[in-house]
Design an enzyme around this catalytic site. Sequence first.
Site, PDB file in Angstrom:
ATOM      1  N   ASN A   7       0.867  -1.186   0.000  1.00  0.00           N
ATOM      2  CA  ASN A   7       0.000   0.000   0.000  1.00  0.00           C
ATOM      3  C   ASN A   7       0.899   1.231   0.000  1.00  0.00           C
ATOM      4  OD1 ASN A   7      -1.840   2.008   0.415  1.00  0.00           O
ATOM      5  ND2 ASN A   7      -2.464   1.349   2.473  1.00  0.00           N
ATOM      6  N   LYS A   9       0.086   4.211  -0.395  1.00  0.00           N
ATOM      7  CA  LYS A   9      -0.624   5.387   0.152  1.00  0.00           C
ATOM      8  C   LYS A   9      -0.427   6.593  -0.759  1.00  0.00           C
ATOM      9  CE  LYS A   9      -0.344   3.346   4.730  1.00  0.00           C
ATOM     10  NZ  LYS A   9      -0.269   3.521   6.170  1.00  0.00           N
ATOM     11  N   HIS A  94      -9.720   1.360   5.092  1.00  0.00           N
ATOM     12  CA  HIS A  94      -8.419   1.590   5.739  1.00  0.00           C
ATOM     13  C   HIS A  94      -8.599   2.565   6.896  1.00  0.00           C
ATOM     14  CE1 HIS A  94      -4.302   2.760   6.452  1.00  0.00           C
ATOM     15  NE2 HIS A  94      -3.962   1.640   5.846  1.00  0.00           N
ATOM     16  N   GLU A  96      -6.923   4.992   7.854  1.00  0.00           N
ATOM     17  CA  GLU A  96      -6.727   6.412   7.524  1.00  0.00           C
ATOM     18  C   GLU A  96      -7.991   6.996   6.902  1.00  0.00           C
ATOM     19  OE1 GLU A  96      -3.115   5.646   5.408  1.00  0.00           O
ATOM     20  OE2 GLU A  96      -2.206   5.126   7.317  1.00  0.00           O
ATOM     21  N   GLU A 166      -5.403  -4.469  10.965  1.00  0.00           N
ATOM     22  CA  GLU A 166      -4.436  -3.386  11.121  1.00  0.00           C
ATOM     23  C   GLU A 166      -4.797  -2.570  12.359  1.00  0.00           C
ATOM     24  OE1 GLU A 166      -2.352  -2.376   7.124  1.00  0.00           O
ATOM     25  OE2 GLU A 166      -4.075  -1.083   7.347  1.00  0.00           O
ATOM     26  N   GLY A 172       2.185   2.900  10.985  1.00  0.00           N
ATOM     27  CA  GLY A 172       3.134   4.002  10.826  1.00  0.00           C
ATOM     28  C   GLY A 172       3.803   4.445  12.114  1.00  0.00           C
ATOM     29  N   SER A 212       3.224  -1.412  10.744  1.00  0.00           N
ATOM     30  CA  SER A 212       4.665  -1.417  11.031  1.00  0.00           C
ATOM     31  C   SER A 212       5.329  -2.758  10.712  1.00  0.00           C
ATOM     32  CB  SER A 212       4.936  -0.990  12.481  1.00  0.00           C
ATOM     33  OG  SER A 212       4.532   0.361  12.663  1.00  0.00           O
TER      34      SER A 212
HETATM   35  P1  13P Z   1       2.780   0.934   7.888  1.00  0.00           P
HETATM   36  O1  13P Z   1       3.351  -0.355   7.317  1.00  0.00           O
HETATM   37  O2  13P Z   1       3.478   2.143   7.381  1.00  0.00           O
HETATM   38  O3  13P Z   1       2.644   0.876   9.363  1.00  0.00           O
HETATM   39  O4  13P Z   1       1.299   1.046   7.292  1.00  0.00           O
HETATM   40  C1  13P Z   1       0.461  -0.028   7.402  1.00  0.00           C
HETATM   41  C2  13P Z   1      -0.728   0.225   6.582  1.00  0.00           C
HETATM   42  O5  13P Z   1      -1.516   1.099   6.878  1.00  0.00           O
HETATM   43  C3  13P Z   1      -0.914  -0.583   5.373  1.00  0.00           C
HETATM   44  O6  13P Z   1      -2.172  -0.426   4.848  1.00  0.00           O
END
Ligand code: 13P
Length: 257
Positions: A7, A9, A94, A96, A166, A172, A212
């Site tokens: 991903n 992003k 997601h 976010e 997640e 993150g 992470s």
């Molecule tokens: P990180 O791997 O940066 O923690 O993000 C995870 C994520 O949101 C994948 O969709």
Amino acid sequence: MKTIIANWKMNVGVRESVALARGTLLTLRGRKNIPELVICPPFVALSEVRKIVARSHAALGAQNMSWEDQGAFTGEISPRMFEELGVTHVILGHSERRHVLGETDEMIQKKVQKALEHNLVVILCVGETKAQRDAGEERDIVKEQLLKAFDGLRIKNAEKIFIAYEPVWAIGTGQSAEVPQMLEMHEWIKRVLHERFKEIPASQFRVLYGGSVTPDNAYQFLRESLVDGVLVGGASVKINQFNEIVEAASEVLEAQS
Ligand code: 13P
């Protein structure tokens, strides 16, 4: 099989996406046991990345989608457009989008329904916040997210579904879930879905871990049989790191073959 979903992003533009897609495909080269790979670039790069992943082992995924096919929805992207772009997978719900952009369970349900209608593979993200875990509510929260996302939907098998666990506090932050915490939740997710879709065995639901994931911890997640793969954010745009995560998946597959 193990599945690795990248991903990207909102971290790369079109040119960077092209380079990253090439690098990502190279991570599969020369390996005997390769994981299933899904690359999810930003919308604007889908068309260019498609040219690179066509005829490769990787699939193309989108990071979001409208629940409408067409119409006056400024700024939205519909599943119909994905057909032209060769998009086969879509990330929905997601954290976010839930927490930063205000997506509700009801919106996510409409998207899941529409994606399945279009025969897309849904990567549905679920996970609790830190406060919810501290309050011991993580199972209830995840159950509610799952039941609401599939509210009113009938599915015959789990082929078109991935659930990505997640935890919001792990995304993150550099603080991934502990393996036992993750396993407990993966088992729970499979159980909740089996109870919801009685005719589908729990083992058929594919559950990924995200939050992470790095070269340092990928193997410990991937070697678990309850873990069908990982959803990678930050480390998926750093090709050396991503390569090591693919390596970890290959090692696990090799050990299992
Ligand atoms: P990180 O791997 O940066 O923690 O993000 C995870 C994520 O949101 C994948 O969709």
